[in-house]
Write a protein that holds these residues in place. Sequence first.
Motif, mmCIF file in Angstrom:
data_model
loop_
_atom_site.group_PDB
_atom_site.id
_atom_site.type_symbol
_atom_site.label_atom_id
_atom_site.label_comp_id
_atom_site.label_asym_id
_atom_site.label_seq_id
_atom_site.Cartn_x
_atom_site.Cartn_y
_atom_site.Cartn_z
ATOM 1 N N THR B 72 43.631 33.981 43.966
ATOM 2 C CA THR B 72 43.734 33.994 45.427
ATOM 3 C C THR B 72 45.050 34.634 45.853
ATOM 4 O O THR B 72 45.147 35.223 46.933
ATOM 5 N N ILE B 73 46.032 34.565 44.982
ATOM 6 C CA ILE B 73 47.322 35.186 45.288
ATOM 7 C C ILE B 73 47.186 36.707 45.434
ATOM 8 O O ILE B 73 48.020 37.357 46.071
ATOM 9 N N PHE B 74 46.124 37.281 44.863
ATOM 10 C CA PHE B 74 45.908 38.737 44.955
ATOM 11 C C PHE B 74 44.897 39.115 46.026
ATOM 12 O O PHE B 74 44.440 40.248 46.067
ATOM 13 N N ARG B 75 44.519 38.182 46.888
ATOM 14 C CA ARG B 75 43.549 38.506 47.936
ATOM 15 C C ARG B 75 44.060 39.681 48.785
ATOM 16 O O ARG B 75 45.190 39.666 49.261
ATOM 17 N N GLY B 76 43.226 40.665 48.936
ATOM 18 C CA GLY B 76 43.589 41.790 49.797
ATOM 19 C C GLY B 76 44.612 42.728 49.184
ATOM 20 O O GLY B 76 45.053 43.682 49.814
ATOM 21 N N LEU B 109 46.082 27.065 47.413
ATOM 22 C CA LEU B 109 45.609 27.933 48.500
ATOM 23 C C LEU B 109 44.094 28.139 48.385
ATOM 24 O O LEU B 109 43.355 27.992 49.368
ATOM 25 N N GLU B 113 40.914 26.771 50.869
ATOM 26 C CA GLU B 113 39.827 27.583 51.418
ATOM 27 C C GLU B 113 38.467 27.029 50.988
ATOM 28 O O GLU B 113 37.534 26.951 51.788
ATOM 29 N N ASN B 305 36.244 38.977 49.556
ATOM 30 C CA ASN B 305 37.538 38.337 49.333
ATOM 31 C C ASN B 305 37.580 36.910 49.860
ATOM 32 O O ASN B 305 38.554 36.515 50.491
ATOM 33 N N ASN B 306 36.527 36.149 49.621
ATOM 34 C CA ASN B 306 36.502 34.745 50.028
ATOM 35 C C ASN B 306 36.112 33.872 48.842
ATOM 36 O O ASN B 306 35.694 34.380 47.800
ATOM 37 N N VAL B 421 53.377 30.613 48.922
ATOM 38 C CA VAL B 421 52.580 31.818 48.658
ATOM 39 C C VAL B 421 53.328 33.058 49.132
ATOM 40 O O VAL B 421 53.369 34.081 48.431
#
Lengths: 430, 430
Positions: B72-76, B109, B113, B305-306, B421
């Motif tokens: 999740t740290i690499f989302r987007g 994180l 979600e 990305n979810n 984050v």
Amino acid sequence: MKLIIDNIDIISMDEAGHFYRDGVIVIDGDTIEYAGAKSGLKADHPDAKRVDGHGMLALPGFVNTHTHVAMTIFRGYANDMALWDWLAEKIWPAEELLTGEDAYWATLLGAAEMIQAGVTTFADMYMFMTQTARAVEDCGIRAVLARGLSGPDGSTDERHREVEELRTWRTRAQGRITTMIGPHSIYTCSRDYLKVCKGMAEKHGVGIHIHLSETEQEVRDCIREHGCTPVRLLMELGLFDLPVLAAHCVHLNDEDIEILAESGVRVSHNPSSNLKLSSGFAPVTRLLERGICVAFGTDGAASNNNLSVWKEMTLASLIAKGQSGDPAALPAKTALRMATAMGAKALSLDKVTGSLEKGKKADIILIDTNKPHYFPKGDREVNLVYSGYSQDVDTVIVNGRILMAGRELTTIDMDRVHYEVDKIVSRILG
Amino acid sequence: MKLIIDNIDIISMDEAGHFYRDGVIVIDGDTIEYAGAKSGLKADHPDAKRVDGHGMLALPGFVNTHTHVAMTIFRGYANDMALWDWLAEKIWPAEELLTGEDAYWATLLGAAEMIQAGVTTFADMYMFMTQTARAVEDCGIRAVLARGLSGPDGSTDERHREVEELRTWRTRAQGRITTMIGPHSIYTCSRDYLKVCKGMAEKHGVGIHIHLSETEQEVRDCIREHGCTPVRLLMELGLFDLPVLAAHCVHLNDEDIEILAESGVRVSHNPSSNLKLSSGFAPVTRLLERGICVAFGTDGAASNNNLSVWKEMTLASLIAKGQSGDPAALPAKTALRMATAMGAKALSLDKVTGSLEKGKKADIILIDTNKPHYFPKGDREVNLVYSGYSQDVDTVIVNGRILMAGRELTTIDMDRVHYEVDKIVSRILG
């Protein structure tokens, strides 16, 4: 009375693609007076009403370029069926029982869902269009309305009376309503009648909203009956001399795409409906490459089953990649533009809405990005398209008026709408 | 201490598919003592804590059968790239800089979600798995954890020490953590090492979590190197003697499907990731027809990305129709079962979670259906799958503990998570 949105990050969607961090939007009546950096703001406006935009992202409202909003009454009514069976066996018989008053309440239900999803403008084609216009007037959304037309000839006087009556709405509802002429499709209108529709559009000085090449069967039948594809048929009949909004465009050959491009036809891409009715995958990437204006539509809630442009935007972007085998197909920035500025262009409203800049009507949505799925805070467009949800829309402004704040609708009494919808459903669907 | 959810409509997802209108759920500690009609409830429980479920729909929590939550740290972070480039150019270099403490915050994180999206159980495969376990313990979610393993041989002592350490977590966190052995894939593990992994799984008495036939290239390379498809390779190596959770399964031939069915392999279907990386469309309908257990996975937030199983459920149901040309493919009822009961089965947790019935752990979500997009109130499953959103989840209970109420998280300090984050992202991604 001025309304100022302060401390707001702005994705303007203007031609140059400006982004303003911690900017300001000044609204004068129904119009954007300023949208940009705080440093560029001349006057102080001490008497203005103020909205604190801290932690929010401002975007032009989403544009839903193809729906049948009163069909929201049929949401969830019939599922898992092909288009033709679904229309003939389920929808058309139920529609026989629908009244204008029903359409009014069904439109309010659909408008409530659209406002909550950040849709500020929708293009409709259906029956009872003056009742839909009345609901649009009451709830404050913007709309481009077309009375759905079909038949072998022009002898449908009652419908044409409705078309003329709808025309009078263009001077009402603070100018939020424009109209189009809506021949349903090449398989429900004869060639002669399509020409009659063209004549009406010319007389009214408006464009045409039509379903086009939605299913393989439509194309096959058209070739058998007319010796050409639906796209070529409309071109030959002269319809493309006018601005045309063509919904679906799933089954196109190379010549079709060339014709659409050359004629400046605008395409409404409705991925949820096309998938749900298994109509197929529209060649969106190829249409965009050819410079065609492609925007998003939800179709009716009966075949989607939502009215959220945001959901279509996310879906379209994923499908385009899967279908083309190219993970760079339909990138987030393009998808977001299709949902806003290109939507406005598709409806000939690009001078009115679709971007946040001086002189445009104030159709603005504020998105609350203080949610886990927006972290880490990377590429804004990417996060919106791939991670965001309709429910992240916090505030909706149309024509300078706040229609939703903190996700509470300000113009629609939902308890009343739910009550009326329950009554209609009991009566019609039993 | 008992917890009672009163006046609640219950989609039980038990074998018989019971639905209870205006029912009641009694939770004793971590376990469901009763879920059903009010009339069937024997005792009064005057001292119990009560939640009023009026206007809500109770479902078993969603099961996310494949993710890499710390990603999740690499989302987007990197988008619009094919799987191999995305891994080799972007993700692997960034992962080199990741620490265990980073993984702890990134897991929180992602868990935030997931809880907000109604996910009560997730299956993970990644690095730093004991830090992920620590975050799972702290936030109250349920998890099936596997240390991702790769390499030419068994000489990765440090990783194997982590596998052993992770095993000790099975007696901690109130029993909410189980484990699997996680060889990454046939293209990152040698044949010998896959056999070593099988041995570890046998020793631990657990199943195997592996990526399988995700891309065309994986299948092509496997045939060139091993003379057979990845599915056949795993069968020949004996891995399918154990319970296997196979993520993706996009590119399968007829024999592959037969092997998966005969071997009882469980498939994790990840439609968003497969589309976003343009890996392709998995043959879900054919897998289901062959009686294979197929559930949903989100993959990591960097390629989705979810982390919302609900979003995958809706997408999968639409895609299956579009891909097969059959509008009745993957109907709503099946999709909802895949997201819950079949998810639990895929993780060998079907005795623990996945349905609301006596004796199961209390993993329950309450959905607020008093929203425009749930009207008219027709088919419940249809409305959930085609019209609903993750954000409609109001309350989340895992193992009898309320992790979210009124959409407020009760176990995760989001301000702290966002702060940490931001710090990690500044350090790693610059």
